[in-house]
Design a protein around this motif. Structure first.
Motif, short mmCIF file in Angstrom:
data_model
loop_
_atom_site.label_atom_id
_atom_site.label_comp_id
_atom_site.label_asym_id
_atom_site.label_seq_id
_atom_site.Cartn_x
_atom_site.Cartn_y
_atom_site.Cartn_z
N PRO A 38 -0.60 34.64 15.01
CA PRO A 38 0.72 34.62 14.13
C PRO A 38 1.32 35.99 14.06
CG PRO A 38 -1.43 33.41 13.35
CD PRO A 38 -1.94 34.16 14.21
N LEU A 39 2.92 35.67 13.93
CA LEU A 39 3.40 36.90 13.64
C LEU A 39 3.29 37.44 12.16
CD1 LEU A 39 6.57 36.05 15.95
CD2 LEU A 39 5.17 37.85 16.17
N PRO A 40 3.78 38.43 11.71
CA PRO A 40 3.65 39.03 10.27
C PRO A 40 4.54 37.96 9.53
CG PRO A 40 3.98 40.72 11.63
CD PRO A 40 4.07 39.66 12.83
N PRO A 41 4.01 37.69 8.23
CA PRO A 41 4.52 36.96 7.24
C PRO A 41 6.42 37.79 7.15
CG PRO A 41 2.60 37.83 6.26
CD PRO A 41 2.92 38.55 7.65
N GLY A 42 7.27 36.82 7.01
CA GLY A 42 8.56 37.21 6.94
C GLY A 42 9.29 37.27 8.20
N THR A 43 8.48 36.94 9.46
CA THR A 43 9.24 37.08 10.82
C THR A 43 9.91 35.73 11.19
OG1 THR A 43 7.60 38.57 11.52
CG2 THR A 43 8.80 37.51 13.26
N VAL A 44 11.30 36.00 11.30
CA VAL A 44 11.83 34.67 11.54
C VAL A 44 12.26 34.65 13.16
CG1 VAL A 44 14.18 33.66 11.27
CG2 VAL A 44 12.82 34.66 9.46
N LEU A 45 12.04 33.50 13.85
CA LEU A 45 12.36 33.52 15.35
C LEU A 45 13.52 32.59 15.29
CD1 LEU A 45 8.93 33.03 17.09
CD2 LEU A 45 10.16 35.09 16.89
N ALA A 46 14.62 33.13 15.95
CA ALA A 46 15.87 32.42 16.04
C ALA A 46 16.63 32.58 17.35
CB ALA A 46 17.02 32.65 14.97
N THR A 47 17.33 31.36 17.71
CA THR A 47 18.30 31.57 18.75
C THR A 47 19.59 31.33 18.37
OG1 THR A 47 17.98 29.07 19.46
CG2 THR A 47 16.64 30.45 20.49
N CYS A 48 20.66 32.09 19.09
CA CYS A 48 21.93 32.14 18.86
C CYS A 48 22.74 31.98 20.02
CB CYS A 48 22.24 33.30 18.16
SG CYS A 48 23.99 33.47 17.49
N ASP A 49 23.99 31.52 20.15
CA ASP A 49 24.87 31.61 21.42
C ASP A 49 25.60 32.70 21.64
OD1 ASP A 49 26.78 31.31 19.21
OD2 ASP A 49 27.49 29.58 19.84
N GLY A 50 25.38 33.79 20.58
CA GLY A 50 26.05 35.11 20.77
C GLY A 50 27.39 35.13 19.87
N ASP A 51 27.66 34.09 19.08
CA ASP A 51 28.76 34.39 18.20
C ASP A 51 28.58 35.48 17.07
OD1 ASP A 51 31.30 33.11 16.56
OD2 ASP A 51 29.52 33.22 14.91
#
Length: 168
Positions: A38-51
Motif C-alpha cells: 500500500p501507498l502511504p495514507p493520503g496518496t491519491v492516484l489519478a488520471t487526466c487528459d492534460g486539461d
C-alpha cells in the motif's frame, strides 16, 4: 499555516493514442502494486487528459505532486525518461514538449499565478514513439512502465523522509 500531507500521482495523456497513454499505464501499475504494498495514507492516484484546470484541481493543496506524461523530443529516443522538478523560480524547460495542445508548463504557470501549485512538483516525461490512434504502448515505452512505477514509489518515499516546503 496549513500543513499539506496529501500526495497526488497524476498520469496524464490519452490511453487511445498509443504511447500518449504511458502516464495512465504507470498509474494502473501503481494501483496493481498497491494491492501488495500500500501507498502511504493520503496518496491519491489519478488520471487526466492534460486539461490545465483538471491538473490544477488534482494537485492543488498537495505536499507532493508527481506527474507522469508522454513527451516528444527532437531528436527523440523512445523510452527515454526525463525527471523535471519545479523549484522556487521556474519550471526547468526540458528538451521535450507535451503531446497535448497546452503543455504542462502552461498549467504550472497558470497554477503559479493562481497560487494553486503543490508544495513540490516532480514530472516524469517518457519520450514516445507512436502517437497514432489505438491502444497499447510501443515496446520501448512499455518497457519503462515498471521502472517508472518504481521511480514514483521512490519519489514518495524520499518525500516522506523530508519536510515539505510551500513554493510561492
Amino acid at each position: 499555516m496549513t500543513t499539506h500531507t496529501r500526495i497526488a500521482v497524476i498520469g496524464v495523456g490519452n490511453e487511445f493514442r498509443r504511447d500518449d497513454g504511458v502516464g495512465w499505464a504507470v498509474v494502473a501499475r501503481l494501483r496493481e502494486r498497491a494491492e501488495d504494498r500500500p501507498l502511504p495514507p493520503g496518496t491519491v492516484l489519478a488520471t487526466c487528459d492534460g486539461d490545465p484546470g483538471r491538473l490544477i484541481g488534482l494537485w492543488e493543496d498537495a505536499a507532493l505532486a508527481v506527474v507522469v506524461d508522454a513527451a516528444h523530443a527532437h531528436p527523440g529516443r523512445p523510452g527515454r525518461v526525463h525527471r523535471i522538478e519545479l523549484d522556487a523560480e521556474r519550471l526547468e524547460q526540458p528538451p521535450t514538449t507535451s503531446s497535448h495542445g497546452l503543455g504542462l508548463g502552461e498549467a504550472v504557470e497558470l497554477a503559479r499565478v493562481l497560487g494553486r501549485l503543490p508544495s513540490r512538483l516532480v514530472v516524469y516525461a517518457a519520450e514516445g514513439a507512436d502517437g497514432s490512434l489505438g491502444t497499447g504502448l510501443s515496446p520501448a515505452v512499455a518497457a519503462v512502465v515498471e521502472p517508472l512505477a518504481g521511480s514514483v514509489e521512490d519519489e514518495i518515499a524520499r518525500h516522506r523522509g523530508a519536510p515539505a516546503r510551500r513554493l510561492p
